[in-house]
Enzyme design. Structure first.
Site, PDB file in Angstrom:
ATOM      1  N   ASP A   1      29.348  13.472   4.452  1.00 44.17           N
ATOM      2  CA  ASP A   1      29.744  14.875   4.337  1.00 44.17           C
ATOM      3  C   ASP A   1      30.601  15.044   3.088  1.00 44.17           C
ATOM      4  O   ASP A   1      31.601  14.353   2.924  1.00 44.17           O
ATOM      5  CB  ASP A   1      30.524  15.342   5.566  1.00 44.17           C
ATOM      6  CG  ASP A   1      30.406  16.846   5.781  1.00 44.17           C
ATOM      7  OD1 ASP A   1      30.514  17.581   4.773  1.00 44.17           O
ATOM      8  OD2 ASP A   1      30.208  17.279   6.924  1.00 44.17           O
TER       9      ASP A   1
ATOM     10  N   SER B   1      35.838  29.532   8.988  1.00 47.20           N
ATOM     11  CA  SER B   1      34.661  29.973   9.738  1.00 47.20           C
ATOM     12  C   SER B   1      33.980  28.826  10.479  1.00 47.20           C
ATOM     13  O   SER B   1      33.128  29.056  11.338  1.00 47.20           O
ATOM     14  CB  SER B   1      33.656  30.650   8.797  1.00 47.20           C
ATOM     15  OG  SER B   1      33.147  29.715   7.855  1.00 47.20           O
TER      16      SER B   1
ATOM     17  N   LEU C   1      35.593  26.647  12.417  1.00 42.73           N
ATOM     18  CA  LEU C   1      36.379  26.215  13.574  1.00 42.73           C
ATOM     19  C   LEU C   1      35.849  26.723  14.901  1.00 42.73           C
ATOM     20  O   LEU C   1      36.182  26.170  15.951  1.00 42.73           O
ATOM     21  CB  LEU C   1      37.838  26.648  13.396  1.00 42.73           C
ATOM     22  CG  LEU C   1      38.520  26.130  12.120  1.00 42.73           C
ATOM     23  CD1 LEU C   1      39.970  26.576  12.080  1.00 42.73           C
ATOM     24  CD2 LEU C   1      38.412  24.615  12.015  1.00 42.73           C
TER      25      LEU C   1
ATOM     26  N   LYS D   1      36.138  17.457   4.933  1.00 47.58           N
ATOM     27  CA  LYS D   1      35.718  17.262   6.321  1.00 47.58           C
ATOM     28  C   LYS D   1      35.728  15.798   6.728  1.00 47.58           C
ATOM     29  O   LYS D   1      36.037  15.464   7.879  1.00 47.58           O
ATOM     30  CB  LYS D   1      34.321  17.846   6.535  1.00 47.58           C
ATOM     31  CG  LYS D   1      34.278  19.355   6.686  1.00 47.58           C
ATOM     32  CD  LYS D   1      32.871  19.820   7.036  1.00 47.58           C
ATOM     33  CE  LYS D   1      32.840  21.332   7.226  1.00 47.58           C
ATOM     34  NZ  LYS D   1      31.476  21.826   7.509  1.00 47.58           N
TER      35      LYS D   1
ATOM     36  N   ASP E   1      22.054  21.197   8.058  1.00 52.86           N
ATOM     37  CA  ASP E   1      21.829  22.620   8.302  1.00 52.86           C
ATOM     38  C   ASP E   1      20.866  23.236   7.295  1.00 52.86           C
ATOM     39  O   ASP E   1      20.862  24.443   7.094  1.00 52.86           O
ATOM     40  CB  ASP E   1      23.159  23.383   8.265  1.00 52.86           C
ATOM     41  CG  ASP E   1      23.854  23.268   6.907  1.00 52.86           C
ATOM     42  OD1 ASP E   1      23.324  22.563   6.017  1.00 52.86           O
ATOM     43  OD2 ASP E   1      24.925  23.880   6.730  1.00 52.86           O
ATOM     44  N   ASN E   2      20.040  22.402   6.664  1.00 48.40           N
ATOM     45  CA  ASN E   2      19.075  22.929   5.701  1.00 48.40           C
ATOM     46  C   ASN E   2      17.818  22.067   5.708  1.00 48.40           C
ATOM     47  O   ASN E   2      17.852  20.891   6.070  1.00 48.40           O
ATOM     48  CB  ASN E   2      19.693  22.996   4.303  1.00 48.40           C
ATOM     49  CG  ASN E   2      20.064  21.629   3.771  1.00 48.40           C
ATOM     50  OD1 ASN E   2      19.231  20.898   3.249  1.00 48.40           O
ATOM     51  ND2 ASN E   2      21.337  21.245   3.927  1.00 48.40           N
TER      52      ASN E   2
ATOM     53  N   CYS F   1      22.387  29.562   9.511  1.00 43.18           N
ATOM     54  CA  CYS F   1      23.449  29.891  10.467  1.00 43.18           C
ATOM     55  C   CYS F   1      24.472  30.829   9.838  1.00 43.18           C
ATOM     56  O   CYS F   1      25.054  31.669  10.521  1.00 43.18           O
ATOM     57  CB  CYS F   1      24.141  28.613  10.952  1.00 43.18           C
ATOM     58  SG  CYS F   1      23.180  27.673  12.134  1.00 43.18           S
TER      59      CYS F   1
ATOM     60  N   CYS G   1      20.185  42.259   2.182  1.00 44.15           N
ATOM     61  CA  CYS G   1      20.244  41.589   3.489  1.00 44.15           C
ATOM     62  C   CYS G   1      21.715  41.329   3.785  1.00 44.15           C
ATOM     63  O   CYS G   1      22.563  42.169   3.487  1.00 44.15           O
ATOM     64  CB  CYS G   1      19.400  40.320   3.500  1.00 44.15           C
ATOM     65  SG  CYS G   1      19.924  39.061   2.309  1.00 44.15           S
TER      66      CYS G   1
END
Length: 374
Positions: free
Chosen positions: A63, A70, A72, A87, A131-132, A190, A339
Protein backbone atom coordinates in the site's frame (compact mmCIF):
# COMPACT_ATOMS: atom_id res chain seq x y z
CA UNK A 1 10.25 -23.11 9.54
CA UNK A 2 9.43 -23.15 13.24
CA UNK A 3 9.69 -26.42 15.19
CA UNK A 4 6.75 -25.87 17.52
CA UNK A 5 4.47 -23.52 19.41
CA UNK A 6 5.62 -21.58 22.41
CA UNK A 7 3.60 -21.53 25.62
CA UNK A 8 2.47 -18.01 24.77
CA UNK A 9 1.25 -19.20 21.37
CA UNK A 10 -0.56 -22.18 22.86
CA UNK A 11 -2.43 -19.81 25.17
CA UNK A 12 -3.18 -17.24 22.46
CA UNK A 13 -4.44 -19.83 19.97
CA UNK A 14 -6.06 -22.19 22.47
CA UNK A 15 -9.52 -21.86 20.88
CA UNK A 16 -8.02 -22.92 17.56
CA UNK A 17 -6.18 -25.84 19.08
CA UNK A 18 -9.42 -27.11 20.60
CA UNK A 19 -10.88 -27.61 17.10
CA UNK A 20 -10.10 -31.17 15.95
CA UNK A 21 -9.68 -30.06 12.32
CA UNK A 22 -7.07 -27.50 13.39
CA UNK A 23 -5.27 -28.59 16.55
CA UNK A 24 -1.64 -27.79 17.24
CA UNK A 25 -0.59 -29.18 13.87
CA UNK A 26 -2.95 -26.82 12.09
CA UNK A 27 -1.76 -23.88 14.13
CA UNK A 28 1.78 -24.73 13.10
CA UNK A 29 0.66 -24.60 9.46
CA UNK A 30 -0.67 -21.11 10.08
CA UNK A 31 2.52 -20.07 11.84
CA UNK A 32 4.65 -21.25 8.91
CA UNK A 33 2.42 -19.69 6.25
CA UNK A 34 2.69 -16.33 4.50
CA UNK A 35 0.04 -14.16 2.87
CA UNK A 36 0.46 -11.10 0.67
CA UNK A 37 -2.32 -8.51 0.96
CA UNK A 38 -2.76 -6.12 -1.94
CA UNK A 39 -4.08 -3.02 -0.22
CA UNK A 40 -4.87 -2.20 3.40
CA UNK A 41 -8.13 -0.42 2.65
CA UNK A 42 -11.73 -1.55 2.89
CA UNK A 43 -11.17 -5.23 2.10
CA UNK A 44 -7.57 -5.46 3.27
CA UNK A 45 -8.44 -4.13 6.74
CA UNK A 46 -10.65 -7.01 7.95
CA UNK A 47 -8.60 -9.59 6.05
CA UNK A 48 -5.36 -8.44 7.64
CA UNK A 49 -6.87 -8.20 11.12
CA UNK A 50 -8.26 -11.72 11.09
CA UNK A 51 -5.21 -13.29 9.45
CA UNK A 52 -2.98 -11.65 12.06
CA UNK A 53 -5.27 -12.66 14.91
CA UNK A 54 -5.34 -16.23 13.58
CA UNK A 55 -1.57 -16.45 13.77
CA UNK A 56 -0.54 -16.50 10.11
CA UNK A 57 3.21 -16.26 10.58
CA UNK A 58 4.09 -13.65 7.97
CA UNK A 59 1.94 -10.97 6.36
CA UNK A 60 3.01 -8.75 3.48
CA UNK A 61 1.24 -5.41 3.05
CA UNK A 62 1.30 -3.56 -0.27
CA UNK A 63 0.00 0.00 0.00
CA UNK A 64 1.41 3.36 -1.06
CA UNK A 65 -1.61 5.43 0.00
CA UNK A 66 -2.16 7.71 2.99
CA UNK A 67 -5.09 7.62 5.40
CA UNK A 68 -7.91 9.98 4.46
CA UNK A 69 -10.82 10.96 6.69
CA UNK A 70 -13.22 9.47 4.12
CA UNK A 71 -11.54 6.06 4.64
CA UNK A 72 -12.49 5.76 8.30
CA UNK A 73 -16.11 4.76 7.71
CA UNK A 74 -14.99 1.35 6.39
CA UNK A 75 -11.19 0.90 6.63
CA UNK A 76 -11.07 -0.36 10.19
CA UNK A 77 -7.29 -0.79 10.34
CA UNK A 78 -6.94 2.98 10.53
CA UNK A 79 -8.04 5.62 13.04
CA UNK A 80 -8.45 9.35 13.37
CA UNK A 81 -4.91 9.92 14.65
CA UNK A 82 -3.49 8.43 11.44
CA UNK A 83 -5.24 10.76 8.97
CA UNK A 84 -2.66 12.13 6.55
CA UNK A 85 -0.10 9.47 7.44
CA UNK A 86 0.95 6.41 5.40
CA UNK A 87 -1.51 3.53 5.53
CA UNK A 88 1.22 0.94 5.84
CA UNK A 89 2.46 2.58 9.04
CA UNK A 90 -1.04 2.72 10.48
CA UNK A 91 -1.64 -0.91 9.50
CA UNK A 92 1.59 -2.13 11.11
CA UNK A 93 0.84 -0.32 14.35
CA UNK A 94 -2.66 -1.81 14.56
CA UNK A 95 -1.67 -5.35 13.55
CA UNK A 96 1.20 -5.45 16.05
CA UNK A 97 -1.28 -4.52 18.74
CA UNK A 98 -3.57 -7.34 17.60
CA UNK A 99 -0.78 -9.91 17.47
CA UNK A 100 2.87 -9.04 18.13
CA UNK A 101 3.86 -12.63 17.33
CA UNK A 102 3.16 -12.18 13.61
CA UNK A 103 5.92 -10.94 11.30
CA UNK A 104 4.78 -8.03 9.14
CA UNK A 105 6.56 -6.96 5.98
CA UNK A 106 5.64 -3.68 4.29
CA UNK A 107 5.85 -2.77 0.63
CA UNK A 108 4.98 0.97 0.60
CA UNK A 109 4.78 1.13 -3.18
CA UNK A 110 2.18 0.60 -5.87
CA UNK A 111 1.79 -2.98 -7.11
CA UNK A 112 2.90 -2.72 -10.75
CA UNK A 113 3.91 -5.06 -13.56
CA UNK A 114 7.51 -4.04 -12.89
CA UNK A 115 7.55 -5.23 -9.26
CA UNK A 116 4.64 -7.66 -8.92
CA UNK A 117 6.50 -10.89 -9.57
CA UNK A 118 9.32 -10.00 -7.20
CA UNK A 119 7.00 -8.89 -4.39
CA UNK A 120 4.69 -11.90 -4.64
CA UNK A 121 7.44 -14.50 -4.96
CA UNK A 122 7.99 -14.77 -1.20
CA UNK A 123 4.39 -15.55 -0.22
CA UNK A 124 2.11 -18.58 -0.33
CA UNK A 125 -1.23 -16.85 -1.01
CA UNK A 126 -2.31 -13.52 -2.49
CA UNK A 127 -5.36 -11.71 -1.08
CA UNK A 128 -6.65 -9.05 -3.44
CA UNK A 129 -8.05 -6.00 -1.68
CA UNK A 130 -7.56 -3.63 -4.61
CA UNK A 131 -10.16 -1.14 -5.82
CA UNK A 132 -9.41 -0.91 -9.54
CA UNK A 133 -9.43 -3.23 -12.54
CA UNK A 134 -5.79 -2.95 -13.66
CA UNK A 135 -4.59 -4.10 -10.24
CA UNK A 136 -7.13 -6.93 -10.17
CA UNK A 137 -5.89 -8.16 -13.53
CA UNK A 138 -2.31 -7.80 -12.28
CA UNK A 139 -2.88 -9.79 -9.08
CA UNK A 140 -4.61 -12.47 -11.14
CA UNK A 141 -1.84 -12.72 -13.70
CA UNK A 142 0.86 -12.70 -11.04
CA UNK A 143 -0.86 -15.48 -9.09
CA UNK A 144 -1.27 -17.49 -12.30
CA UNK A 145 2.37 -17.32 -13.34
CA UNK A 146 3.58 -18.08 -9.81
CA UNK A 147 0.99 -20.83 -9.27
CA UNK A 148 -0.37 -19.26 -6.10
CA UNK A 149 -4.03 -19.14 -4.97
CA UNK A 150 -5.63 -15.72 -5.42
CA UNK A 151 -8.35 -14.87 -2.91
CA UNK A 152 -10.57 -12.35 -4.66
CA UNK A 153 -13.07 -9.85 -3.28
CA UNK A 154 -15.06 -6.92 -4.65
CA UNK A 155 -17.69 -4.56 -3.22
CA UNK A 156 -20.24 -2.05 -4.52
CA UNK A 157 -22.71 -0.09 -2.40
CA UNK A 158 -24.72 -2.92 -0.74
CA UNK A 159 -23.35 -5.94 -2.62
CA UNK A 160 -20.11 -7.88 -2.60
CA UNK A 161 -18.51 -11.01 -3.98
CA UNK A 162 -15.63 -13.28 -3.07
CA UNK A 163 -13.94 -16.34 -4.50
CA UNK A 164 -10.66 -18.15 -5.12
CA UNK A 165 -8.93 -18.20 -8.49
CA UNK A 166 -6.32 -20.93 -8.90
CA UNK A 167 -5.94 -22.51 -12.35
CA UNK A 168 -3.02 -24.61 -11.06
CA UNK A 169 -5.53 -26.30 -8.72
CA UNK A 170 -8.03 -26.91 -11.52
CA UNK A 171 -10.15 -23.77 -11.26
CA UNK A 172 -10.67 -20.73 -13.47
CA UNK A 173 -8.83 -17.42 -13.26
CA UNK A 174 -10.21 -13.90 -12.89
CA UNK A 175 -10.03 -13.42 -16.66
CA UNK A 176 -12.50 -16.29 -17.06
CA UNK A 177 -14.95 -14.09 -15.15
CA UNK A 178 -13.95 -10.81 -16.80
CA UNK A 179 -12.08 -11.39 -20.06
CA UNK A 180 -11.52 -7.72 -20.93
CA UNK A 181 -11.09 -4.39 -19.21
CA UNK A 182 -14.42 -2.53 -18.85
CA UNK A 183 -14.49 0.75 -20.80
CA UNK A 184 -13.15 3.68 -18.81
CA UNK A 185 -15.91 5.27 -16.78
CA UNK A 186 -18.44 2.51 -17.43
CA UNK A 187 -18.26 1.13 -13.88
CA UNK A 188 -18.46 3.65 -11.00
CA UNK A 189 -15.71 3.35 -8.43
CA UNK A 190 -16.43 3.27 -4.69
CA UNK A 191 -15.41 6.93 -4.65
CA UNK A 192 -18.20 7.65 -7.12
CA UNK A 193 -20.86 5.11 -6.16
CA UNK A 194 -20.22 4.71 -2.43
CA UNK A 195 -20.25 1.62 -0.24
CA UNK A 196 -21.93 0.84 3.07
CA UNK A 197 -19.11 0.67 5.60
CA UNK A 198 -19.89 -2.75 7.07
CA UNK A 199 -20.03 -4.50 3.67
CA UNK A 200 -16.25 -4.80 3.16
CA UNK A 201 -16.03 -6.17 6.68
CA UNK A 202 -18.17 -9.10 5.57
CA UNK A 203 -16.43 -9.71 2.24
CA UNK A 204 -12.94 -9.15 3.66
CA UNK A 205 -13.68 -11.63 6.44
CA UNK A 206 -14.76 -14.20 3.85
CA UNK A 207 -11.45 -13.64 2.08
CA UNK A 208 -9.59 -14.25 5.33
CA UNK A 209 -11.61 -17.42 5.92
CA UNK A 210 -10.77 -18.80 2.47
CA UNK A 211 -7.08 -18.05 2.99
CA UNK A 212 -7.12 -19.87 6.34
CA UNK A 213 -8.91 -22.87 4.80
CA UNK A 214 -6.28 -23.10 2.08
CA UNK A 215 -3.44 -22.96 4.61
CA UNK A 216 -5.04 -25.50 6.93
CA UNK A 217 -6.14 -27.81 4.12
CA UNK A 218 -9.68 -28.04 5.46
CA UNK A 219 -13.09 -27.65 3.91
CA UNK A 220 -13.69 -27.05 0.22
CA UNK A 221 -11.82 -24.37 -1.67
CA UNK A 222 -14.43 -22.52 -3.80
CA UNK A 223 -12.72 -23.06 -7.13
CA UNK A 224 -15.15 -22.21 -9.89
CA UNK A 225 -17.62 -20.68 -7.45
CA UNK A 226 -18.27 -17.02 -6.81
CA UNK A 227 -20.03 -16.18 -3.54
CA UNK A 228 -22.30 -13.14 -3.95
CA UNK A 229 -23.78 -11.29 -0.99
CA UNK A 230 -26.76 -8.91 -1.15
CA UNK A 231 -26.92 -7.08 2.15
CA UNK A 232 -30.33 -5.48 1.52
CA UNK A 233 -31.93 -8.85 0.83
CA UNK A 234 -29.82 -10.63 3.47
CA UNK A 235 -28.97 -13.36 0.95
CA UNK A 236 -25.92 -15.26 -0.19
CA UNK A 237 -25.89 -17.05 -3.52
CA UNK A 238 -23.25 -18.97 -5.43
CA UNK A 239 -22.49 -18.53 -9.11
CA UNK A 240 -20.75 -21.37 -10.90
CA UNK A 241 -17.76 -20.21 -12.89
CA UNK A 242 -16.09 -22.58 -15.31
CA UNK A 243 -12.62 -22.30 -16.75
CA UNK A 244 -12.87 -20.65 -20.15
CA UNK A 245 -11.02 -22.66 -22.83
CA UNK A 246 -10.73 -19.41 -24.79
CA UNK A 247 -9.22 -17.50 -21.84
CA UNK A 248 -6.25 -15.45 -23.02
CA UNK A 249 -4.32 -16.40 -19.88
CA UNK A 250 -5.29 -19.88 -18.65
CA UNK A 251 -7.08 -21.18 -21.75
CA UNK A 252 -6.04 -23.86 -24.20
CA UNK A 253 -4.17 -21.40 -26.44
CA UNK A 254 -2.99 -18.60 -24.16
CA UNK A 255 -1.98 -15.26 -25.63
CA UNK A 256 -0.74 -13.57 -22.46
CA UNK A 257 2.83 -14.53 -21.62
CA UNK A 258 3.70 -12.11 -18.82
CA UNK A 259 2.26 -9.77 -16.22
CA UNK A 260 2.83 -6.70 -18.38
CA UNK A 261 -0.07 -6.51 -20.82
CA UNK A 262 -2.84 -4.22 -22.02
CA UNK A 263 -5.00 -4.69 -18.92
CA UNK A 264 -2.32 -4.54 -16.24
CA UNK A 265 -0.65 -1.46 -17.68
CA UNK A 266 -3.88 0.53 -18.08
CA UNK A 267 -4.30 3.57 -15.88
CA UNK A 268 -5.78 2.85 -12.45
CA UNK A 269 -6.68 6.50 -12.04
CA UNK A 270 -10.27 7.68 -11.91
CA UNK A 271 -9.35 10.25 -14.53
CA UNK A 272 -10.36 9.64 -18.12
CA UNK A 273 -9.28 12.17 -20.71
CA UNK A 274 -8.86 12.45 -24.43
CA UNK A 275 -6.82 14.89 -26.46
CA UNK A 276 -9.87 15.82 -28.56
CA UNK A 277 -12.24 16.25 -25.63
CA UNK A 278 -13.30 19.76 -24.69
CA UNK A 279 -14.18 20.64 -21.11
CA UNK A 280 -15.41 23.51 -19.01
CA UNK A 281 -15.10 24.30 -15.32
CA UNK A 282 -18.04 24.47 -12.98
CA UNK A 283 -17.49 28.22 -12.68
CA UNK A 284 -17.87 28.52 -16.45
CA UNK A 285 -20.95 26.31 -16.29
CA UNK A 286 -22.49 28.54 -13.63
CA UNK A 287 -21.92 31.59 -15.82
CA UNK A 288 -23.59 29.88 -18.78
CA UNK A 289 -26.61 28.84 -16.73
CA UNK A 290 -26.98 32.34 -15.34
CA UNK A 291 -27.00 33.71 -18.88
CA UNK A 292 -29.91 31.70 -20.28
CA UNK A 293 -28.01 28.66 -21.57
CA UNK A 294 -29.93 27.18 -24.53
CA UNK A 295 -28.20 23.84 -24.73
CA UNK A 296 -28.58 20.64 -22.69
CA UNK A 297 -26.96 19.94 -19.33
CA UNK A 298 -26.76 16.15 -19.13
CA UNK A 299 -26.30 14.30 -15.83
CA UNK A 300 -25.05 10.72 -16.35
CA UNK A 301 -25.11 9.59 -12.71
CA UNK A 302 -27.53 7.07 -11.21
CA UNK A 303 -31.10 8.06 -10.17
CA UNK A 304 -30.36 7.84 -6.45
CA UNK A 305 -27.36 10.13 -6.87
CA UNK A 306 -29.52 12.58 -8.81
CA UNK A 307 -32.19 12.51 -6.11
CA UNK A 308 -29.61 13.37 -3.45
CA UNK A 309 -28.26 16.43 -5.26
CA UNK A 310 -28.52 17.75 -8.79
CA UNK A 311 -28.07 20.93 -10.79
CA UNK A 312 -31.34 22.69 -11.54
CA UNK A 313 -32.38 22.19 -15.15
CA UNK A 314 -30.17 19.15 -15.79
CA UNK A 315 -31.46 16.09 -17.60
CA UNK A 316 -30.76 12.66 -16.14
CA UNK A 317 -29.64 9.82 -18.41
CA UNK A 318 -27.46 7.30 -16.52
CA UNK A 319 -24.29 6.34 -18.38
CA UNK A 320 -25.27 2.70 -18.66
CA UNK A 321 -28.51 3.60 -20.48
CA UNK A 322 -27.05 6.40 -22.57
CA UNK A 323 -26.15 4.28 -25.66
CA UNK A 324 -29.82 3.42 -26.10
CA UNK A 325 -31.00 7.02 -25.77
CA UNK A 326 -28.70 8.85 -28.17
CA UNK A 327 -31.55 9.43 -30.61
CA UNK A 328 -33.31 11.56 -27.98
CA UNK A 329 -30.45 14.06 -27.92
CA UNK A 330 -30.25 16.85 -30.52
CA UNK A 331 -27.05 17.10 -32.53
CA UNK A 332 -27.60 20.79 -33.29
CA UNK A 333 -27.38 21.97 -29.67
CA UNK A 334 -24.49 22.28 -27.26
CA UNK A 335 -24.43 19.44 -24.73
CA UNK A 336 -22.60 19.78 -21.42
CA UNK A 337 -22.17 16.55 -19.49
CA UNK A 338 -21.39 16.02 -15.83
CA UNK A 339 -21.32 13.19 -13.27
CA UNK A 340 -20.00 13.04 -9.72
CA UNK A 341 -16.36 13.88 -10.33
CA UNK A 342 -15.83 13.85 -14.10
CA UNK A 343 -14.94 10.27 -14.97
CA UNK A 344 -18.28 8.92 -16.16
CA UNK A 345 -19.10 12.16 -17.93
CA UNK A 346 -15.80 11.96 -19.82
CA UNK A 347 -16.77 8.52 -21.06
CA UNK A 348 -20.18 9.90 -22.06
CA UNK A 349 -18.52 12.69 -24.04
CA UNK A 350 -16.44 10.11 -25.88
CA UNK A 351 -19.56 8.09 -26.65
CA UNK A 352 -21.35 11.10 -28.13
CA UNK A 353 -18.32 12.15 -30.17
CA UNK A 354 -18.05 8.63 -31.56
CA UNK A 355 -21.69 8.85 -32.67
CA UNK A 356 -21.56 12.08 -34.63
CA UNK A 357 -22.14 14.71 -31.96
CA UNK A 358 -19.76 17.63 -32.34
CA UNK A 359 -20.67 20.27 -29.75
CA UNK A 360 -20.11 18.30 -26.55
CA UNK A 361 -18.09 19.26 -23.46
CA UNK A 362 -17.21 17.60 -20.17
CA UNK A 363 -17.78 19.44 -16.88
CA UNK A 364 -14.52 19.10 -14.95
CA UNK A 365 -14.94 17.93 -11.36
CA UNK A 366 -18.64 17.14 -11.77
CA UNK A 367 -21.18 17.90 -9.12
CA UNK A 368 -18.54 17.51 -6.41
CA UNK A 369 -16.81 20.63 -7.71
CA UNK A 370 -20.18 22.36 -8.21
CA UNK A 371 -21.20 21.77 -4.60
CA UNK A 372 -17.76 22.67 -3.25
CA UNK A 373 -18.11 26.13 -4.72
CA UNK A 374 -21.26 26.65 -2.66
Amino acid sequence: MSDGLSSAERLRYSRHILIPAVGEAGQMKLKNASVLLIGTGALGSPSALYLAAAGVGRLGLVDADVVDASNLQRQILHGESWVGKPKHESAVARLREVNPLVEIEVHPIRFTPENAMEIAAGYDIIVDGSDNFPTRFLTNDTAFFQKKPLVYGAIHRFEGQAGVFAPHLGGPCYRCLLPNMPPAGSVPSCQEAGVLGVLPGIIGSIQAMEALKIILGIGTVPLGKLTCYDSLASTFRSIKLNRDPQCRLCGDSPEITGVSNAETTASASCDFTSEHMESITTLELRTLLNNNFQGILLDVREPDEYATAHIEGSRLIPLQTLPGQLDSLPKDQEILIHCKSGRRSARAVELLLENGFTNVKNVDGGIDAWLAEN
